[in-house]
Each structure stands twice: as C-alpha cells, then as structure tokens.
Write an enzyme that holds these catalytic residues in place. Structure first.
Site, short mmCIF file in Angstrom:
data_model
loop_
_atom_site.label_atom_id
_atom_site.label_comp_id
_atom_site.label_asym_id
_atom_site.label_seq_id
_atom_site.Cartn_x
_atom_site.Cartn_y
_atom_site.Cartn_z
N THR A 101 0.50 -45.25 -29.46
CA THR A 101 1.24 -46.50 -29.28
C THR A 101 2.63 -46.15 -28.77
O THR A 101 3.31 -45.30 -29.35
CB THR A 101 1.37 -47.24 -30.63
OG1 THR A 101 0.07 -47.32 -31.19
CG2 THR A 101 1.92 -48.62 -30.43
N LYS A 131 -2.01 -40.52 -22.90
CA LYS A 131 -2.52 -40.14 -21.58
C LYS A 131 -4.02 -40.40 -21.47
O LYS A 131 -4.52 -40.86 -20.44
CB LYS A 131 -2.18 -38.68 -21.29
CG LYS A 131 -0.68 -38.48 -21.17
CD LYS A 131 -0.27 -37.07 -20.89
CE LYS A 131 1.21 -36.87 -21.13
NZ LYS A 131 2.08 -37.76 -20.39
N GLY A 132 -4.75 -40.09 -22.54
CA GLY A 132 -6.20 -40.31 -22.50
C GLY A 132 -6.54 -41.77 -22.34
O GLY A 132 -7.32 -42.16 -21.45
N GLU A 177 7.78 -38.18 -4.14
CA GLU A 177 7.49 -37.29 -3.00
C GLU A 177 5.98 -37.22 -2.70
O GLU A 177 5.56 -36.48 -1.82
CB GLU A 177 8.00 -35.86 -3.27
CG GLU A 177 9.48 -35.74 -3.57
CD GLU A 177 10.33 -36.32 -2.45
OE1 GLU A 177 10.00 -36.05 -1.29
OE2 GLU A 177 11.27 -37.07 -2.75
N ASP A 210 9.24 -48.75 -14.00
CA ASP A 210 8.95 -47.86 -15.12
C ASP A 210 7.84 -46.90 -14.69
O ASP A 210 6.74 -47.35 -14.38
CB ASP A 210 8.50 -48.71 -16.32
CG ASP A 210 8.01 -47.87 -17.49
OD1 ASP A 210 8.22 -46.65 -17.48
OD2 ASP A 210 7.41 -48.46 -18.41
N ASP A 252 -0.80 -41.16 -14.98
CA ASP A 252 -2.16 -41.41 -15.48
C ASP A 252 -2.95 -42.25 -14.47
O ASP A 252 -4.14 -42.00 -14.25
CB ASP A 252 -2.10 -42.12 -16.84
CG ASP A 252 -1.39 -41.26 -17.88
OD1 ASP A 252 -1.60 -40.03 -17.86
OD2 ASP A 252 -0.62 -41.81 -18.69
N SER A 296 0.45 -51.61 -16.77
CA SER A 296 0.68 -51.14 -15.39
C SER A 296 -0.55 -50.48 -14.76
O SER A 296 -0.52 -50.15 -13.57
CB SER A 296 1.86 -50.16 -15.37
OG SER A 296 1.50 -48.93 -15.95
#
Ligand code: RIB
Length: 307
Positions: A16, A44-45, A223, A245, A251, A290
């Site tokens: 969280t 991340k998972g 980049e 953000d 991810d 996102s």
C-alpha cells in the site's frame, strides 16, 4: 503464445502506497510541509500484474498480504478489475507491505518500502501456483519478495518454455547473482549501475548477452530505453508527456514489454509499446490509477505517429 490470449504470471509484491507530494525532496534532518497526501495500491508486483491485465493479458498474481484493512483493499480491487485472487495468500501474523513514495513538483519520486507479509511468501506457495507458472508465456519477477522464491518460480517457468523477465528492483540486493533462468533483465539506470558494479554499464550489458541472456533493457525515464541483445545496442526515445508522478511508470513500462513479448512481437516493437505505457503512467497521480489500459495506449501511439 500458449493460448489465445497472452498469459502472464507475476510472482511478486503488493504494497500500500502512502504518497506524499512535496515541492522538492527533503534534505537529511529537514522537516518540511507537504502539499498533498494520497493512499494508493501499489507494489511492483501488483502494479505490473494490474498493468498486464489492463493491457489485455490473462494474468495470475502470486503474492502475500496480511489479514488487515490494506489486504481488503487489494482483494476488492482485484475483484473489481475481474482479476483472480486465488494465489494471493494471507498472513495471520504480519501485515500487508507498505511503501512511502515522495513525489516532487517535477514528478520525480523517492520510495521507501517495507515488505512485511511480502517477505513471508514461501516456496510452498510457489509450488501451489506451479500450474499457473507453467502455463504462462511470460513470468515477471522483481526484488520485493525473498530471492529463493523468485528463483524457484524462474526455474519452473524456464522448464516450461516461458520467457522470464526480471525487474531487479529495489537493488538493495546488488551483487546478487541473477540466475541463469532470467531471459530479460530490465533495470533502470541506477539498478544497471549497481549490477555492473565497477565496470561500465554497457560492458556489463553486453557481457550478459554474450553469456546467453536474450536481452538487457535499461529504462531511462525521460530518455527512453536502451536495448542490448544479439543485434547490438539501440536506444529508443521516450514519448514526451507532462509528468505528474512517475511512481509505477517503470512498472507500466515492464508490463508493456512483457505483454508485447508474450504476444510474440519483436523486442524493438515491444520497447516502443512499453515506452508508451510508461509515458502514460507518468501523467496520473498514484501507482494503481496510472496503469494504462490497452485502448488508451493504442490511441496514444496513433496520436504520436500522426504528430
Ligand atoms: O514501482 C513503484 C512501486 O514501488 C510503488 O507502487 C511502491 O509500492 C514500490 O514498491
């Protein structure tokens, strides 16, 4: 592809995110007022699994949460999205992982994460998910769960012919051996430098390919991305967006790469698709909201071509 839809298995973290927006990142010892607070689902998972699902893949997420309020939010979100939760294990003793992304006015972030239940996923849970791993086209791994668990998942995936994609983040495990089962190493610049240790990043990446990796893809934020594979080194520019953000943008990038590779597309086309996913993810606050959907990414790519 092993079936009609690309199939992805993610063995990884659910955290969280307690997000603080600030004008600039604080200095050591400084107290400063923040500008905005938000609570978002992340890890991340989870971000990568959700993004793969929104991009059109059939996804199994294997992970461990607590038996607390935060865990309930994850289970609710997975149900809302129409994703399976039968390999989300619940820990009776330790709570769901938490992270604190701090976002500055330029959209840059710094993240502190505490794995908690994520660090208690074990080999028996990987074995329980064996069929899901075996039937996947791509297995996605990160460094937010215990290394032996990721390693075992990679062995199962490799034996069944899946592509194994590793996001070596966070890189507190620098120097850890990246196992031979990993096909694509997908670090950001900081992680690539840590993995390269004392040698130049390019030499390290080229050596990985020479030693048999399918590729090294380094995400470079604004980049774009650098690819090293049997065809040599190529850089793919990022798509220009106004960043809000960047939490979770990496991810979304990795999910785009995984879904496209699972669909049988080549690495160059896959990195371009991944760059579009990462760019769109930067335009929204919070990791979970996102993660872009397929139709949005395709429309964005058409707009970019037309421009
Ligand atoms: O990659 C972004 C994620 O890293 C955040 O959602 C946070 O939870 C950390 O794990």
């Amino acid at each position: 592809m092993k079936s009609a839809k690309p199939k992805i298995c993610v063995v990884g973290s659910l955290m969280t995110d307690l997000v603080f927006r600030v004008e600039r990142l604080p200095q050591p010892g400084e107290s400063m007022p923040g500008k905005e607070f938000g609570l978002f689902l992340g890890g991340k998972g989870f971000n990568q699994a959700l993004a793969c699902h929104r991009l059109g893949a059939e996804v199994t997420m294997v992970g461990r949460v607590g038996r607390d309020y935060f865990a309930g939010l994850f289970l609710q979100k997975l149900a809302e999205e129409g994703m399976r939760a039968d390999f989300i294990f619940q820990d009776d003793e330790v709570g769901t992982g938490v992270a604190c992304p701090i976002i500055d006015d330029s959209g840059q972030n710094a993240i502190i994460g505490i794995g908690r239940a994520n660090m208690r996923i074990d080999l028996s849970q990987v074995e329980a998910a064996r069929e899901e791993i075996e039937s996947a086209d791509v297995l996605m791994l990160q460094f937010e769960i215990p290394y032996p668990v990721s390693r075992r998942a990679a062995q199962i995936a490799k034996a069944s012919g899946a592509i194994v994609l590793l996001d070596p983040a966070p890189i507190h495990n620098a120097g850890v051996l990246i196992s031979e089962e990993v096909d694509f190493i997908v670090p950001n610049e900081i992680e690539a430098r840590a993995l390269a240790q004392s040698q130049p990043v390019e030499l390290w990446a080229e050596a990985e390919v020479k030693a048999g990796r399918s590729g090294v893809v380094i995400s470079l934020g604004a980049e774009g991305a650098l690819v090293f594979d049997q065809q040599g080194r190529r850089q793919f520019p990022a798509f220009p967006v106004q960043p809000v953000d960047s939490t979770g943008a990496g991810d979304a990038f990795r999910a785009g790469l995984a879904v496209s590779l699972a669909e049988g597309k080549g690495i160059d086309q896959s990195v371009r698709f991944a760059n579009a996913c990462g760019a769109l993810a930067c335009t929204v606050l919070g990791a979970e909201p996102s993660m872009p959907r397929r139709d949005r990414v395709e429309r964005f790519l058409r707009e970019q071509e037309a421009a």
